[in-house]
Design a protein around this motif. Structure first.
Motif, short mmCIF file in Angstrom:
data_model
loop_
_atom_site.label_atom_id
_atom_site.label_comp_id
_atom_site.label_asym_id
_atom_site.label_seq_id
_atom_site.Cartn_x
_atom_site.Cartn_y
_atom_site.Cartn_z
N GLY A 103 0.82 -1.21 0.00
CA GLY A 103 0.00 0.00 0.00
C GLY A 103 0.85 1.27 0.00
N ILE A 108 5.37 5.41 2.38
CA ILE A 108 5.61 6.69 3.07
C ILE A 108 6.23 6.43 4.45
CG2 ILE A 108 4.51 8.79 3.96
CD1 ILE A 108 2.46 8.40 1.62
N TRP A 129 -2.44 15.14 4.98
CA TRP A 129 -3.01 13.81 5.23
C TRP A 129 -2.54 13.35 6.61
CZ3 TRP A 129 -0.73 8.54 3.83
CH2 TRP A 129 -1.66 7.53 4.10
C1 LIG Z 1 -2.73 11.23 0.56
C2 LIG Z 1 -2.70 9.75 0.68
N1 LIG Z 1 -1.53 9.13 0.47
C3 LIG Z 1 -1.44 7.79 0.57
C4 LIG Z 1 -2.52 7.03 0.93
C5 LIG Z 1 -2.29 5.57 1.07
O1 LIG Z 1 -3.21 4.74 0.56
P1 LIG Z 1 -3.03 3.17 0.68
O2 LIG Z 1 -2.14 2.86 1.83
O3 LIG Z 1 -4.41 2.65 0.88
O4 LIG Z 1 -2.44 2.71 -0.61
C6 LIG Z 1 -3.76 7.64 1.19
C7 LIG Z 1 -4.92 6.87 1.63
O5 LIG Z 1 -5.90 7.38 2.13
C8 LIG Z 1 -3.84 9.05 1.05
O6 LIG Z 1 -4.99 9.69 1.25
#
Ligand SMILES: Cc1ncc(COP(=O)(O)O)c(C=O)c1O
Length: 398
Positions: A103, A108, A129
């Protein structure tokens, strides 16, 4: 002897459970109790994953593609990620500059662990976020928040960022289109930000989670496509929203080999590879027909055109037009004071308890006067929820 609570590592106290996850859990609890909740809290497409992607995963199971893969994903998936990015944005990444992750959140988190030393500063525009703050804190880094101007659509500029740079600045983290504000950086401003960061040896991390969801004239853009950018830019990607694959948990990182190798090293002790069958689905998502992305975007656009004017009609509510992603971020300061409510947290709590509408309070994103409302919900749900919100604000009985 039972270990005491203080036996938890100090760093755990630096983070809190994601507010979006918390609200979703509370909404879920009410639903299980039989309450009819309209839930705008989760940042999740309401569409099913497209069929071709599901079929690829089913085929992977039938083929017994169920073993470990390389930690950083199969070479086929990494090539598909690089090729998609090249087709969509004109970049030229190769598999050794690419890692597949569990994910977008995972990449990040891993990047902060790999890049940030204790006390290093990471510049983050507000509203942000929710996860950014916690992942920086967990790495013992320091978040440096850059306030933006709501009347200017929450736009951040290179000048605003430059003012916050110190000798401890390690990275600037940009999310365009933004969750929660829907603000979209112009390509020119992005280039100016890169000029500022690159000239000072600061990483520019670009979270491209919503890159394909744009409503204005802007075209999908990656700062990584600029000449010479690859050395100074790290891309954090996710398939979750683009292909309605939130539960599959596939994201990716693109960047200089040394950074990617650091992430892979960490991942090798953490999650190992992303789920094997999800990788096969991801290859189909990236290489297969892309029409479903445009179809979802058209539907989000239709909903946005319904939601924003409706919010603006409510007393004590104003709302910027989101230029990307799928969130409305209304300012409810006037409504709060009409109701004698002192924080958006209290507003969201009362809205959920009294009117059964789940939203996320602005506090989670670094602003006090807002709530975030996802419009990745059906028109019927949006109509019902907005009626309830209107009635709550005006204290009318439904
Ligand atoms: C700004 C942003 N970055 C990254 C993500 C990561 O999403 P995921 O971990 O579901 O791939 C999200 C999920 O809400 C997001 O809003």
């Amino acid at each position: 002897m039972t270990p005491t609570l203080s036996a938890l590592a100090e760093r755990v106290s630096l983070i809190s459970v994601s507010s979006t996850v918390k609200v979703a859990a509370e909404a879920g609890r009410l639903k299980r109790e039989g309450v009819d909740v309209t839930d705008f809290s989760a940042g999740e497409p309401d569409f099913p994953t497209p069929d071709n992607i599901k079929q690829a995963a089913i085929q992977a199971l039938a083929d017994n593609f169920t073993k470990y893969t390389p930690v950083d994903g199969t070479i086929d998936l990494k090539r598909a990620i690089c090729d998609r990015h090249s087709t969509d944005f004109g970049t030229s990444y190769g598999p050794n500059e690419c890692v597949a992750t569990v994910g977008g959140k995972h990449i990040i988190f891993n990047l902060m662990q790999v890049l940030v030393n204790p006390g290093d500063e990471v510049i983050i525009p507000v509203p942000y976020w929710v996860t950014y703050k916690d992942v920086v804190n967990f790495a013992y880094g320091k978040c440096i928040f850059v306030d933006t101007d709501e009347s200017n659509g929450f736009a951040v500029s290179a000048e605003m960022i430059e003012k916050h740079i110190t000798p401890r600045t390690k990275a600037v983290l940009i999310n365009s289109p933004s969750n929660p504000s829907g603000a979209v950086l112009s390509d020119d401003e992005f280039r100016r930000i890169l000029a500022v960061t690159a000239s000072r040896g600061i990483w520019l991390i670009t979270d491209e989670c919503y890159s394909h969801f744009l409503y204005g004239d802007a075209k999908p853009y990656s700062i990584a496509s600029e000449k010479g950018a690859k050395e100074a830019v790290i891309v954090a990607g996710s398939l979750s929203k683009t292909y309605a694959m939130t539960g599959w948990r596939i994201g990716d990182g693109l960047g200089p080999k040394a950074v990617i190798d650091g992430v892979i090293k960490l991942q090798s002790h953490m999650t190992s590879n992303p789920t094997s069958i999800a990788q096969k689905g991801a290859i189909e998502a990236l290489r297969g027909p892309q029409e479903s992305v445009q179809q979802m975007l058209a539907e989000y656009r239709r909903r946005r055109e319904f939601v924003i004017p409706r919010l603006r009609q409510m007393p004590g509510v104003s709302c910027q037009n989101p230029m990307g992603a799928f969130y409305a971020y209304p300012n409810v300061r006037g409504a709060m004071s009409n109701l004698g409510i002192s924080s958006s947290l209290e507003f969201a709590e009362r809205l959920l308890k009294e009117a059964h509408v789940a939203t996320v309070p602005g506090e989670a994103f670094g602003t006090e006067d807002h709530v975030r409302m996802s419009y990745a919900a059906s028109m019927k749900e949006l109509e019902r929820g907005l009626d309830r919100l209107d009635n709550f604000i005006q204290q009318k009985k439904a």
